[in-house]
Structure formats: C-alpha cells, structure tokens
Design a protein around this motif. Structure first.
Motif, PDB file in Angstrom:
ATOM      1  N   SER A   1       0.943  -1.020  -0.031  1.00 56.40           N
ATOM      2  CA  SER A   1      -0.043  -0.200   0.081  1.00 56.40           C
ATOM      3  C   SER A   1       0.916   1.152   0.054  1.00 56.40           C
ATOM      4  CB  SER A   1      -0.953   0.136   1.024  1.00 56.40           C
ATOM      5  OG  SER A   1      -0.204   0.143   2.550  1.00 56.40           O
ATOM      6  N   ASN A   2       1.940   1.273   0.772  1.00 50.78           N
ATOM      7  CA  ASN A   2       2.996   2.369   0.780  1.00 50.78           C
ATOM      8  C   ASN A   2       3.552   2.588  -0.791  1.00 50.78           C
ATOM      9  OD1 ASN A   2       2.546   2.899   3.351  1.00 50.78           O
ATOM     10  ND2 ASN A   2       4.268   1.856   3.984  1.00 50.78           N
TER      11      ASN A   2
ATOM     12  N   ARG B   1       3.601   5.740  -5.670  1.00 52.14           N
ATOM     13  CA  ARG B   1       3.394   5.753  -7.169  1.00 52.14           C
ATOM     14  C   ARG B   1       2.382   6.857  -7.439  1.00 52.14           C
ATOM     15  NH1 ARG B   1       0.099   1.874 -10.073  1.00 52.14           N
ATOM     16  NH2 ARG B   1       0.316   0.799  -7.935  1.00 52.14           N
ATOM     17  N   ASP B   2       1.308   6.556  -6.670  1.00 50.01           N
ATOM     18  CA  ASP B   2       0.103   7.792  -7.294  1.00 50.01           C
ATOM     19  C   ASP B   2       0.450   9.193  -6.918  1.00 50.01           C
ATOM     20  OD1 ASP B   2      -1.686   5.754  -7.744  1.00 50.01           O
ATOM     21  OD2 ASP B   2      -2.518   5.506  -5.799  1.00 50.01           O
ATOM     22  N   ASP B   3       1.306   9.523  -5.990  1.00 50.11           N
ATOM     23  CA  ASP B   3       1.750  10.796  -5.318  1.00 50.11           C
ATOM     24  C   ASP B   3       2.817  11.166  -6.819  1.00 50.11           C
ATOM     25  OD1 ASP B   3       0.445  10.900  -3.115  1.00 50.11           O
ATOM     26  OD2 ASP B   3       2.329  10.330  -2.070  1.00 50.11           O
ATOM     27  N   LYS B   4       3.722  10.395  -7.271  1.00 44.39           N
ATOM     28  CA  LYS B   4       4.288  10.573  -8.164  1.00 44.39           C
ATOM     29  C   LYS B   4       3.732  10.954  -9.613  1.00 44.39           C
ATOM     30  CE  LYS B   4       8.362   7.836  -6.886  1.00 44.39           C
ATOM     31  NZ  LYS B   4       9.358   6.699  -7.407  1.00 44.39           N
TER      32      LYS B   4
ATOM     33  N   ILE C   1       3.282  14.666 -11.533  1.00 39.96           N
ATOM     34  CA  ILE C   1       3.756  14.761 -13.004  1.00 39.96           C
ATOM     35  C   ILE C   1       2.499  15.560 -13.503  1.00 39.96           C
ATOM     36  CG2 ILE C   1       3.906  13.643 -15.198  1.00 39.96           C
ATOM     37  CD1 ILE C   1       5.527  11.547 -13.466  1.00 39.96           C
ATOM     38  N   LYS C   2       1.333  15.043 -13.358  1.00 38.98           N
ATOM     39  CA  LYS C   2       0.152  15.652 -14.027  1.00 38.98           C
ATOM     40  C   LYS C   2       0.075  17.291 -13.386  1.00 38.98           C
ATOM     41  CE  LYS C   2      -2.519  11.564 -14.333  1.00 38.98           C
ATOM     42  NZ  LYS C   2      -3.847  10.870 -13.775  1.00 38.98           N
ATOM     43  N   LYS C   3       0.479  17.824 -12.130  1.00 40.92           N
ATOM     44  CA  LYS C   3       0.321  19.127 -11.763  1.00 40.92           C
ATOM     45  C   LYS C   3       1.403  19.760 -12.508  1.00 40.92           C
ATOM     46  CE  LYS C   3      -1.399  18.370  -7.317  1.00 40.92           C
ATOM     47  NZ  LYS C   3      -1.028  18.347  -5.792  1.00 40.92           N
TER      48      LYS C   3
END
Length: 187
Positions: free
Chosen positions: A117-118, A123-126, A130-132
């Motif tokens: 889960s970590n 991965r979701d934070d990265k 990138i999208k931001k």
C-alpha cells in the motif's frame, strides 16, 4: 523594396540577447518580418506601448486556441473519470483482498500488505505531481503578430534603403569603368 508592416514575435535564448531598438537594454524578444528581410530586438514592455506597435488579432488562430483549450479540458475530465473508476475497482478488489489477507495475516502476521500500500501511494503521488507539472506549464497568450506605428515603420524602411544604397555604392566603387581614364595626348 517592398516591406510589409507585419512583424512576428520570436524569442531567443538568454545567451543570444541583444540591445533593444528603443532603450538599448538586453532583450530576448525579436520582431521579424515573415520573409526574414528585417528583424530587430525589442523589450516586451515596448510591445505593450500603443505608440510603438499594435497587435494584429488572428481570429482563426484565436478560434483554434479556444478549440484546443476545450479539447484539453475534455481530455482532463475523461482522465479524471477514468481514474475514479480505477480507484473504485481497486477499492472493491482491495476489500476482497483485505478479507483474504486478514485470514492470511492471522496465520502469517506479516507486513507485506503495508509495504504494497505504501508503494501504491508513492506511485500515485508521483503520477499526481507529474500531472500538476504538465498543467502548470507556461502558456503565453500574448499576441504574436504586430504592426509598427507609421514612424517606426518608416524608420525601418529608411534603414533598409540605406543599407541597399551602401551595397550599390560599394559595387560601383569596385567597377573600374566608373572612374575617368588618364588623358592620352599631351597638352
């Protein structure tokens, strides 16, 4: 010599900056004619001055930019919907997996679930960062085509004519038939 009063704005690298035509400060903005016959460096502040030049509004270009902007918004909306669906699927799957893992956890008492889960959170934070970064990319909506005020335009024409006349004079000076010949008879 015909020179159209249409100048396109171009940007150059900071290392290639040269003196502004008006204030002589280093500038990276260049106004250039479409046929590349004339160009000069100018500060972005002078482009805002209505006594120096006026922007030529490209209605087709504006419409294309608006259409492109709407398409980008729709794409972003579809991406968000897709991500939400994927999260829902993961949650449903994780709920089932959690029940199975609880049973295994009681048997094994391992921390493998926490590490997975970590990793997913990182991965979701990265992906979010990138999208931001993509959405915050610099967009310059300032006009790109200008027409010079009549006095500045006349100044550019006079300069080009002077250069052309200087070239013609240099060619004439190289031609020996231009000079008078030495007299052949004694006086």
């Amino acid at each position: 010599m015909s020179l159209t009063n249409i100048y396109h704005l171009r940007r150059v690298a900071d290392t290639s900056s040269k003196a502004c035509l008006i204030c002589f400060k280093p500038s990276t903005s260049v106004l250039i004619t479409p046929d590349n016959k004339d160009f000069f460096y100018v500060c972005p502040a002078h482009l805002q001055d209505r006594h120096f030049c006026s922007a030529i509004v490209d209605t087709d270009g504006e419409a294309a930019r608006e259409k492109e902007k709407k398409m980008a918004e729709e794409i972003e909306k579809v991406k968000k919907e897709y991500e939400e669906k994927q999260k829902r699927k993961k949650e449903k799957k994780s709920d089932k997996d959690e029940k199975d893992k609880e049973k295994e956890k009681d048997e094994k008492k391992g921390d493998s679930k926490d590490s997975n889960s970590n990793d997913e959170k990182e991965r979701d934070d990265k992906i979010d960062s990138i999208k931001k970064g993509d959405s915050e990319s610099k967009t310059d909506n300032s006009p790109r085509v200008f027409a010079l005020h009549k006095t500045f335009y006349q100044m550019r024409i006079d300069r080009l004519r002077g250069i052309e006349m200087a070239k013609r004079n240099q060619e004439r000076m190289k031609n020996p038939s231009l000079f008078p010949s030495v007299p052949k008879k004694d006086l």
